[in-house]
Design a protein around this motif. Structure first.
Motif, PDB file in Angstrom:
ATOM      1  N   ALA A 142      72.040  80.132  60.689  1.00  0.00           N
ATOM      2  CA  ALA A 142      71.848  80.750  62.003  1.00  0.00           C
ATOM      3  C   ALA A 142      71.120  82.081  61.872  1.00  0.00           C
ATOM      4  N   ALA A 143      71.505  82.876  60.861  1.00  0.00           N
ATOM      5  CA  ALA A 143      70.824  84.153  60.635  1.00  0.00           C
ATOM      6  C   ALA A 143      69.374  83.928  60.225  1.00  0.00           C
ATOM      7  N   SER A 144      69.140  82.920  59.384  1.00  0.00           N
ATOM      8  CA  SER A 144      67.770  82.610  58.972  1.00  0.00           C
ATOM      9  C   SER A 144      66.934  82.151  60.155  1.00  0.00           C
ATOM     10  N   LEU A 145      67.534  81.341  61.030  1.00  0.00           N
ATOM     11  CA  LEU A 145      66.815  80.874  62.220  1.00  0.00           C
ATOM     12  C   LEU A 145      66.443  82.045  63.124  1.00  0.00           C
ATOM     13  N   ALA A 146      67.391  82.972  63.324  1.00  0.00           N
ATOM     14  CA  ALA A 146      67.120  84.125  64.178  1.00  0.00           C
ATOM     15  C   ALA A 146      66.017  85.002  63.584  1.00  0.00           C
ATOM     16  N   ASP A 147      66.088  85.224  62.268  1.00  0.00           N
ATOM     17  CA  ASP A 147      65.070  86.045  61.623  1.00  0.00           C
ATOM     18  C   ASP A 147      63.691  85.382  61.695  1.00  0.00           C
ATOM     19  N   PHE A 175      53.054  82.172  60.405  1.00  0.00           N
ATOM     20  CA  PHE A 175      53.036  80.731  60.166  1.00  0.00           C
ATOM     21  C   PHE A 175      54.225  80.324  59.292  1.00  0.00           C
ATOM     22  N   ASP A 176      54.473  81.085  58.228  1.00  0.00           N
ATOM     23  CA  ASP A 176      55.613  80.788  57.351  1.00  0.00           C
ATOM     24  C   ASP A 176      56.929  80.851  58.119  1.00  0.00           C
ATOM     25  N   ALA A 177      57.034  81.805  59.030  1.00  0.00           N
ATOM     26  CA  ALA A 177      58.262  81.942  59.809  1.00  0.00           C
ATOM     27  C   ALA A 177      58.473  80.740  60.726  1.00  0.00           C
ATOM     28  N   ARG A 178      57.388  80.215  61.292  1.00  0.00           N
ATOM     29  CA  ARG A 178      57.534  79.029  62.139  1.00  0.00           C
ATOM     30  C   ARG A 178      58.015  77.830  61.320  1.00  0.00           C
ATOM     31  N   VAL A 179      57.441  77.665  60.129  1.00  0.00           N
ATOM     32  CA  VAL A 179      57.898  76.578  59.254  1.00  0.00           C
ATOM     33  C   VAL A 179      59.352  76.804  58.840  1.00  0.00           C
ATOM     34  N   ALA A 222      66.619  75.381  61.490  1.00  0.00           N
ATOM     35  CA  ALA A 222      67.225  74.693  62.632  1.00  0.00           C
ATOM     36  C   ALA A 222      67.756  73.328  62.219  1.00  0.00           C
ATOM     37  N   LEU A 223      66.990  72.600  61.413  1.00  0.00           N
ATOM     38  CA  LEU A 223      67.441  71.283  60.958  1.00  0.00           C
ATOM     39  C   LEU A 223      68.662  71.405  60.050  1.00  0.00           C
ATOM     40  N   ALA A 224      68.651  72.399  59.167  1.00  0.00           N
ATOM     41  CA  ALA A 224      69.794  72.588  58.276  1.00  0.00           C
ATOM     42  C   ALA A 224      71.042  72.977  59.055  1.00  0.00           C
ATOM     43  N   LEU A 225      70.893  73.846  60.046  1.00  0.00           N
ATOM     44  CA  LEU A 225      72.033  74.256  60.872  1.00  0.00           C
ATOM     45  C   LEU A 225      72.594  73.066  61.651  1.00  0.00           C
ATOM     46  N   ALA A 226      71.728  72.237  62.177  1.00  0.00           N
ATOM     47  CA  ALA A 226      72.184  71.048  62.899  1.00  0.00           C
ATOM     48  C   ALA A 226      72.955  70.114  61.979  1.00  0.00           C
ATOM     49  N   VAL A 228      62.648  65.610  51.825  1.00  0.00           N
ATOM     50  CA  VAL A 228      61.644  65.311  52.843  1.00  0.00           C
ATOM     51  C   VAL A 228      61.278  66.562  53.634  1.00  0.00           C
ATOM     52  N   ILE A 229      62.303  67.304  54.097  1.00  0.00           N
ATOM     53  CA  ILE A 229      62.054  68.488  54.921  1.00  0.00           C
ATOM     54  C   ILE A 229      61.274  69.542  54.140  1.00  0.00           C
ATOM     55  N   ASN A 230      61.692  69.798  52.904  1.00  0.00           N
ATOM     56  CA  ASN A 230      61.024  70.837  52.122  1.00  0.00           C
ATOM     57  C   ASN A 230      59.634  70.399  51.661  1.00  0.00           C
ATOM     58  N   THR A 231      59.442  69.102  51.443  1.00  0.00           N
ATOM     59  CA  THR A 231      58.108  68.618  51.101  1.00  0.00           C
ATOM     60  C   THR A 231      57.151  68.798  52.273  1.00  0.00           C
ATOM     61  N   LEU A 232      57.598  68.435  53.473  1.00  0.00           N
ATOM     62  CA  LEU A 232      56.755  68.602  54.657  1.00  0.00           C
ATOM     63  C   LEU A 232      56.459  70.078  54.916  1.00  0.00           C
ATOM     64  N   GLY A 233      57.481  70.926  54.741  1.00  0.00           N
ATOM     65  CA  GLY A 233      57.261  72.350  54.926  1.00  0.00           C
ATOM     66  C   GLY A 233      56.289  72.922  53.914  1.00  0.00           C
ATOM     67  N   GLY A 234      56.435  72.496  52.657  1.00  0.00           N
ATOM     68  CA  GLY A 234      55.515  72.967  51.630  1.00  0.00           C
ATOM     69  C   GLY A 234      54.101  72.494  51.855  1.00  0.00           C
ATOM     70  N   LEU A 235      53.956  71.258  52.313  1.00  0.00           N
ATOM     71  CA  LEU A 235      52.611  70.736  52.598  1.00  0.00           C
ATOM     72  C   LEU A 235      51.990  71.446  53.799  1.00  0.00           C
ATOM     73  N   ALA A 236      52.806  71.759  54.792  1.00  0.00           N
ATOM     74  CA  ALA A 236      52.277  72.459  55.961  1.00  0.00           C
ATOM     75  C   ALA A 236      51.675  73.801  55.566  1.00  0.00           C
ATOM     76  N   ILE A 237      52.356  74.509  54.651  1.00  0.00           N
ATOM     77  CA  ILE A 237      51.855  75.815  54.210  1.00  0.00           C
ATOM     78  C   ILE A 237      50.744  75.660  53.178  1.00  0.00           C
ATOM     79  N   GLY A 238      51.004  74.773  52.181  1.00  0.00           N
ATOM     80  CA  GLY A 238      50.058  74.655  51.072  1.00  0.00           C
ATOM     81  C   GLY A 238      48.768  73.970  51.439  1.00  0.00           C
ATOM     82  N   VAL A 239      48.852  72.911  52.240  1.00  0.00           N
ATOM     83  CA  VAL A 239      47.665  72.137  52.606  1.00  0.00           C
ATOM     84  C   VAL A 239      47.178  72.514  54.003  1.00  0.00           C
ATOM     85  N   GLY A 240      48.080  72.500  54.969  1.00  0.00           N
ATOM     86  CA  GLY A 240      47.680  72.785  56.348  1.00  0.00           C
ATOM     87  C   GLY A 240      47.164  74.192  56.534  1.00  0.00           C
ATOM     88  N   ASP A 241      47.776  75.156  55.822  1.00  0.00           N
ATOM     89  CA  ASP A 241      47.346  76.551  55.953  1.00  0.00           C
ATOM     90  C   ASP A 241      46.561  77.024  54.724  1.00  0.00           C
TER      91      ASP A 241
END
Length: 229
Positions: free
Chosen positions: A60-65, A80-84, A90-94, A150-163
């Motif tokens: 929750a603290a990480s999501l708020a930050d 961009f990193d903060a959005r990822v 949010a997924l981890a908190l859920a 899966v979540i961390n791979t997609l996040g890493g690809l979003a930053i590493g490849v997408g950005d």
């Protein structure tokens, strides 16, 4: 073989027999087994509560930050990193909220069973502890890491490849996997420990087979073995 060696072997076998026979002749008191299960699930329930609120607070603290940094960070990369990171938090908190540990409910059920403490309820208590231990193993198995992977791979690809920042993407992936592994390893495991106190064994006497379970007892005033069958 010398007479002295033969005599020493006979004495040793005799001593083992004196130790083993009383252990097999006296089954473990049912109360000791009940107390072991109650202590285990009580500790598991306490740890499960700390685990849920602790990790829930972290995410929750990480999501708020991340939500703040997504709009207020100085650089576009940080935003961009903060959005990822916000999506991952949010997924981890859920997951923590919607998938609670089994120990609190199991402990409440065991307390109800322990009010009777007869053979039928003890058998149900054993089944309850076995089911809780199986759930502990499932939550630590490799399949439990798939969602984090899966979540961390997609996040890493979003930053590493997408950005177009491979190094930052790799760091995001590695950090997320490390946190996920710590989360898994801090889950309660008391039911499995309690269950493993009693190891299965078989005693064969001619054509007769006796299946039983044993557990070593170490205490300041005694060393022995508990047997249940």
């Amino acid at each position: 073989m010398s007479r002295l060696a033969c005599f020493a072997r006979v004495v040793a076998l005799g001593m083992l027999g004196l130790i083993a026979i009383p252990a097999l002749a006296q089954p473990a008191p049912a109360d000791a087994e009940w107390n072991a299960y109650l202590d285990a699930l009580e500790g598991g329930a306490h740890q499960a509560t700390l685990w849920r609120y602790g990790w829930g607070g972290v995410y929750a603290a990480s999501l708020a930050d991340n939500a703040y940094q997504a709009s207020e960070a100085d650089s576009a990369d940080d935003r961009f990193d903060a959005r990822v990171g916000g999506v991952k938090s949010a997924l981890a908190l859920a997951g923590v909220i919607t998938d609670p540990q089994p120990h609190p409910a199991a402990y409440r059920r065991l307390q109800t069973l322990a009010e009777h403490r007869d053979a039928a309820h003890l058998a149900e208590a054993r089944a309850l502890v076995r089911a809780t231990a199986a759930e502990e193993r499932r939550r630590r198995a490799w399949r439990a890491r798939l969602s984090s992977l899966v979540i961390n791979t997609l996040g890493g690809l979003a930053i590493g490849v997408g950005d177009d920042r491979p190094r930052d993407g790799a760091i995001s992936f590695a950090t997320g996997m490390l946190v996920g592994e710590i989360q898994l390893r801090t889950q309660p495991g008391q039911a499995g420990v309690a269950l493993n106190r009693f190891q299965p064994a078989r005693l064969t006497l001619g054509d007769v087979n006796l299946d039983y379970q044993y557990a070593w007892t170490l205490a300041p005033d005694r060393v022995g073995m508990q047997i249940r069958y």
